[in-house]
Scaffold this motif. Structure first.
Motif, PDB file in Angstrom:
ATOM      1  N   MET A   1       3.302  -7.351 -10.566  1.00  0.00           N
ATOM      2  CA  MET A   1       3.550  -6.417  -9.476  1.00  0.00           C
ATOM      3  C   MET A   1       2.438  -6.536  -8.450  1.00  0.00           C
ATOM      4  SD  MET A   1       4.058  -2.263  -9.718  1.00  0.00           S
ATOM      5  CE  MET A   1       5.536  -2.472 -10.702  1.00  0.00           C
ATOM      6  N   PRO A   2       2.734  -6.629  -7.134  1.00  0.00           N
ATOM      7  CA  PRO A   2       1.702  -6.750  -6.113  1.00  0.00           C
ATOM      8  C   PRO A   2       0.756  -5.563  -6.164  1.00  0.00           C
ATOM      9  CG  PRO A   2       3.882  -7.181  -5.195  1.00  0.00           C
ATOM     10  CD  PRO A   2       4.089  -6.658  -6.567  1.00  0.00           C
ATOM     11  N   PRO A   3      -0.514  -5.761  -5.759  1.00  0.00           N
ATOM     12  CA  PRO A   3      -1.499  -4.694  -5.828  1.00  0.00           C
ATOM     13  C   PRO A   3      -1.049  -3.419  -5.148  1.00  0.00           C
ATOM     14  CG  PRO A   3      -2.590  -6.767  -5.329  1.00  0.00           C
ATOM     15  CD  PRO A   3      -1.109  -7.027  -5.296  1.00  0.00           C
ATOM     16  N   ALA A   4      -0.390  -3.547  -3.987  1.00  0.00           N
ATOM     17  CA  ALA A   4      -0.013  -2.358  -3.239  1.00  0.00           C
ATOM     18  C   ALA A   4       1.063  -1.561  -3.943  1.00  0.00           C
ATOM     19  CB  ALA A   4       0.475  -2.744  -1.836  1.00  0.00           C
ATOM     20  N   GLN A   5       1.767  -2.191  -4.925  1.00  0.00           N
ATOM     21  CA  GLN A   5       2.872  -1.530  -5.567  1.00  0.00           C
ATOM     22  C   GLN A   5       2.526  -0.992  -6.940  1.00  0.00           C
ATOM     23  OE1 GLN A   5       5.725  -1.125  -3.886  1.00  0.00           O
ATOM     24  NE2 GLN A   5       4.704  -2.086  -2.165  1.00  0.00           N
ATOM     25  N   ARG A   6       1.347  -1.397  -7.524  1.00  0.00           N
ATOM     26  CA  ARG A   6       0.998  -0.933  -8.843  1.00  0.00           C
ATOM     27  C   ARG A   6       0.735   0.558  -8.829  1.00  0.00           C
ATOM     28  NH1 ARG A   6      -2.956  -5.226  -9.786  1.00  0.00           N
ATOM     29  NH2 ARG A   6      -4.513  -3.606  -9.551  1.00  0.00           N
ATOM     30  N   LYS A   7       1.138   1.214  -9.904  1.00  0.00           N
ATOM     31  CA  LYS A   7       0.884   2.641 -10.024  1.00  0.00           C
ATOM     32  C   LYS A   7      -0.592   2.891 -10.320  1.00  0.00           C
ATOM     33  CE  LYS A   7       5.113   4.080  -9.460  1.00  0.00           C
ATOM     34  NZ  LYS A   7       5.475   4.891  -8.297  1.00  0.00           N
ATOM     35  N   SER A   8      -1.136   3.932  -9.765  1.00  0.00           N
ATOM     36  CA  SER A   8      -2.511   4.311 -10.039  1.00  0.00           C
ATOM     37  C   SER A   8      -2.597   5.826 -10.059  1.00  0.00           C
ATOM     38  CB  SER A   8      -3.464   3.733  -8.989  1.00  0.00           C
ATOM     39  OG  SER A   8      -3.162   4.250  -7.721  1.00  0.00           O
ATOM     40  N   ARG A   9      -3.715   6.334 -10.546  1.00  0.00           N
ATOM     41  CA  ARG A   9      -3.925   7.765 -10.612  1.00  0.00           C
ATOM     42  C   ARG A   9      -5.083   8.104  -9.681  1.00  0.00           C
ATOM     43  NH1 ARG A   9      -4.266   9.500 -16.758  1.00  0.00           N
ATOM     44  NH2 ARG A   9      -4.265  11.547 -15.736  1.00  0.00           N
ATOM     45  N   SER A  10      -4.777   8.247  -8.421  1.00  0.00           N
ATOM     46  CA  SER A  10      -5.819   8.509  -7.448  1.00  0.00           C
ATOM     47  C   SER A  10      -6.260   9.962  -7.498  1.00  0.00           C
ATOM     48  CB  SER A  10      -5.318   8.185  -6.034  1.00  0.00           C
ATOM     49  OG  SER A  10      -5.228   6.805  -5.835  1.00  0.00           O
ATOM     50  N   ARG A  11      -7.542  10.166  -7.316  1.00  0.00           N
ATOM     51  CA  ARG A  11      -8.096  11.515  -7.184  1.00  0.00           C
ATOM     52  C   ARG A  11      -7.485  12.177  -5.955  1.00  0.00           C
ATOM     53  NH1 ARG A  11     -13.515  13.211  -8.689  1.00  0.00           N
ATOM     54  NH2 ARG A  11     -13.959  11.011  -9.137  1.00  0.00           N
ATOM     55  N   LYS A  12      -7.272  13.454  -6.014  1.00  0.00           N
ATOM     56  CA  LYS A  12      -6.758  14.192  -4.868  1.00  0.00           C
ATOM     57  C   LYS A  12      -7.916  14.794  -4.081  1.00  0.00           C
ATOM     58  CE  LYS A  12      -2.478  13.387  -5.830  1.00  0.00           C
ATOM     59  NZ  LYS A  12      -1.701  12.441  -4.983  1.00  0.00           N
ATOM     60  N   TYR A  13      -7.793  14.757  -2.769  1.00  0.00           N
ATOM     61  CA  TYR A  13      -8.824  15.287  -1.884  1.00  0.00           C
ATOM     62  C   TYR A  13      -8.235  16.434  -1.075  1.00  0.00           C
ATOM     63  CZ  TYR A  13     -11.302  11.042  -3.099  1.00  0.00           C
ATOM     64  OH  TYR A  13     -11.935  10.037  -3.801  1.00  0.00           O
ATOM     65  N   ASP A  14      -9.004  17.519  -0.965  1.00  0.00           N
ATOM     66  CA  ASP A  14      -8.530  18.664  -0.209  1.00  0.00           C
ATOM     67  C   ASP A  14      -8.385  18.292   1.265  1.00  0.00           C
ATOM     68  OD1 ASP A  14      -8.075  21.629   0.149  1.00  0.00           O
ATOM     69  OD2 ASP A  14      -9.816  21.325   1.448  1.00  0.00           O
ATOM     70  N   PRO A  15      -7.186  18.395   1.830  1.00  0.00           N
ATOM     71  CA  PRO A  15      -6.970  17.950   3.213  1.00  0.00           C
ATOM     72  C   PRO A  15      -7.876  18.644   4.227  1.00  0.00           C
ATOM     73  CG  PRO A  15      -4.871  18.260   2.100  1.00  0.00           C
ATOM     74  CD  PRO A  15      -5.924  18.810   1.193  1.00  0.00           C
ATOM     75  N   ALA A  16      -8.059  19.952   4.083  1.00  0.00           N
ATOM     76  CA  ALA A  16      -8.897  20.670   5.046  1.00  0.00           C
ATOM     77  C   ALA A  16     -10.343  20.195   4.974  1.00  0.00           C
ATOM     78  CB  ALA A  16      -8.818  22.177   4.793  1.00  0.00           C
ATOM     79  N   THR A  17     -10.825  19.939   3.772  1.00  0.00           N
ATOM     80  CA  THR A  17     -12.197  19.456   3.599  1.00  0.00           C
ATOM     81  C   THR A  17     -12.357  18.072   4.218  1.00  0.00           C
ATOM     82  OG1 THR A  17     -12.458  20.734   1.564  1.00  0.00           O
ATOM     83  CG2 THR A  17     -13.979  18.903   1.911  1.00  0.00           C
ATOM     84  N   VAL A  18     -11.377  17.205   3.999  1.00  0.00           N
ATOM     85  CA  VAL A  18     -11.437  15.850   4.562  1.00  0.00           C
ATOM     86  C   VAL A  18     -11.436  15.904   6.083  1.00  0.00           C
ATOM     87  CG1 VAL A  18     -10.169  13.680   4.821  1.00  0.00           C
ATOM     88  CG2 VAL A  18     -10.426  14.714   2.560  1.00  0.00           C
ATOM     89  N   ARG A  19     -10.586  16.726   6.653  1.00  0.00           N
ATOM     90  CA  ARG A  19     -10.536  16.814   8.119  1.00  0.00           C
ATOM     91  C   ARG A  19     -11.849  17.345   8.685  1.00  0.00           C
ATOM     92  NH1 ARG A  19      -4.505  18.089  10.275  1.00  0.00           N
ATOM     93  NH2 ARG A  19      -3.325  17.045   8.626  1.00  0.00           N
ATOM     94  N   GLY A  20     -12.401  18.367   8.045  1.00  0.00           N
ATOM     95  CA  GLY A  20     -13.681  18.894   8.507  1.00  0.00           C
ATOM     96  C   GLY A  20     -14.786  17.865   8.398  1.00  0.00           C
TER      97      GLY A  20
END
Length: 282
Positions: free
Chosen positions: A1-20
């Motif tokens: 499976m191409p790298p972009a298609q492999r499943k992964s478990r990415s950490r979630k980032y708080d959207p408001a914190t990222v924008r700030g």
């Protein structure tokens, strides 16, 4: 499976914190560039080399501006994808898969001749300010769940903003290295980028034989071998966030960091030279 298609478990980032954090990082870079370009020797500084091979300070600043403009441009493209197919770790895997084409820790692959080598200091300031204002206007209106088509696949705006934070922090450090301009990195920006790259190491070299500590933001286990379960781990690597970011993006070599005592490594497996950098070398 191409790298972009492999499943992964990415950490979630708080959207408001990222924008700030992104707003704060962009503001810090703009202030540093404005001060630099107001100096009497600004024309000479703009011609100075950077640690990105073949790039001048002017070209680096313009590339930062181009990175900020990417999201407004993607949002203007229609039709929008129906769903995201890429998470953050999938995005970084795709970057690693194209490391021969990516000379910098960023997402836009830009040919050197696409970056202008002309224009006075105030032209450079205006270019960066315009890009930042376009991004700010887009941030004020966008829904983070919106999906955009990046060069590696479709992803949500919220996730793509984390990649903008990565690029702004790393290139801000490139600018400091080239000019001495003091850029005070926002705490949450350093936290997000540190964790993103620490998770990338754990995904690239899965295992539990080495514990990598980057206080106060991240601890991950990696590298195949005996898994530690109790007490002090036998193999420990520890460093500070900015040194970790430089190691992960090829701004500093493993040996140089050890020689400068900017990273400590204890244990026979605590050698990450084979795993680093995680992204393309400059």
């Amino acid at each position: 499976m191409p790298p972009a298609q492999r499943k992964s478990r990415s950490r979630k980032y708080d959207p408001a914190t990222v924008r700030g954090a992104l707003n704060a990082e962009v503001r810090a870079v703009r202030e540093a560039v404005a001060v630099m370009c107001a100096a009497g020797d600004a024309p000479q500084l703009l011609e100075a080399p950077t640690r990105l091979q073949g790039w001048s300070v002017r070209q680096l600043i313009v590339h930062i501006a181009m990175g900020l403009e990417t999201l407004p441009r993607l949002l203007a493209e229609r039709p929008a994808p129906a769903r995201a197919e890429l998470d953050l770790q999938g995005y970084l895997r795709s970057m690693r898969g194209r490391s021969g084409d990516i000379a910098i820790a960023g997402t836009a692959v830009v040919e050197e001749d696409a970056l202008p080598d002309e224009g006075g200091p105030q032209t450079v300031v205006a270019r960066l300010d315009s890009a930042a204002e376009r991004l700010a206007a887009a941030l004020a209106e966008m829904d983070g769940r919106t999906v955009v088509t990046t060069r590696f696949g479709a992803m949500t705006v919220d996730d793509f903003l984390v990649t903008r934070l990565l690029e702004t922090v790393v290139h801000g450090d490139d600018l400091t290295a080239a000019t001495g301009a003091a850029i005070g990195h926002e705490r949450q920006a350093l936290a997000a980028v540190t964790r993103l790259l620490a998770d990338a190491l754990a995904a690239e070299a899965p295992g539990g034989s080495v514990e990598v500590r980057i206080p106060p933001f991240a601890v991950v286990q990696c590298v195949e071998g005996p898994r530690h379960t109790r007490g002090t781990p036998p193999n420990v690597v520890e460093t500070d966030p900015m040194t970790w970011i430089r190691l992960a993006t090829g701004r500093m070599s493993w040996d140089a960091a050890l020689d400068a005592a900017e990273v400590s490594a204890s244990g026979e497996r605590a050698d990450l030279s084979a795993q680093l950098p995680l992204l393309g070398r400059p």
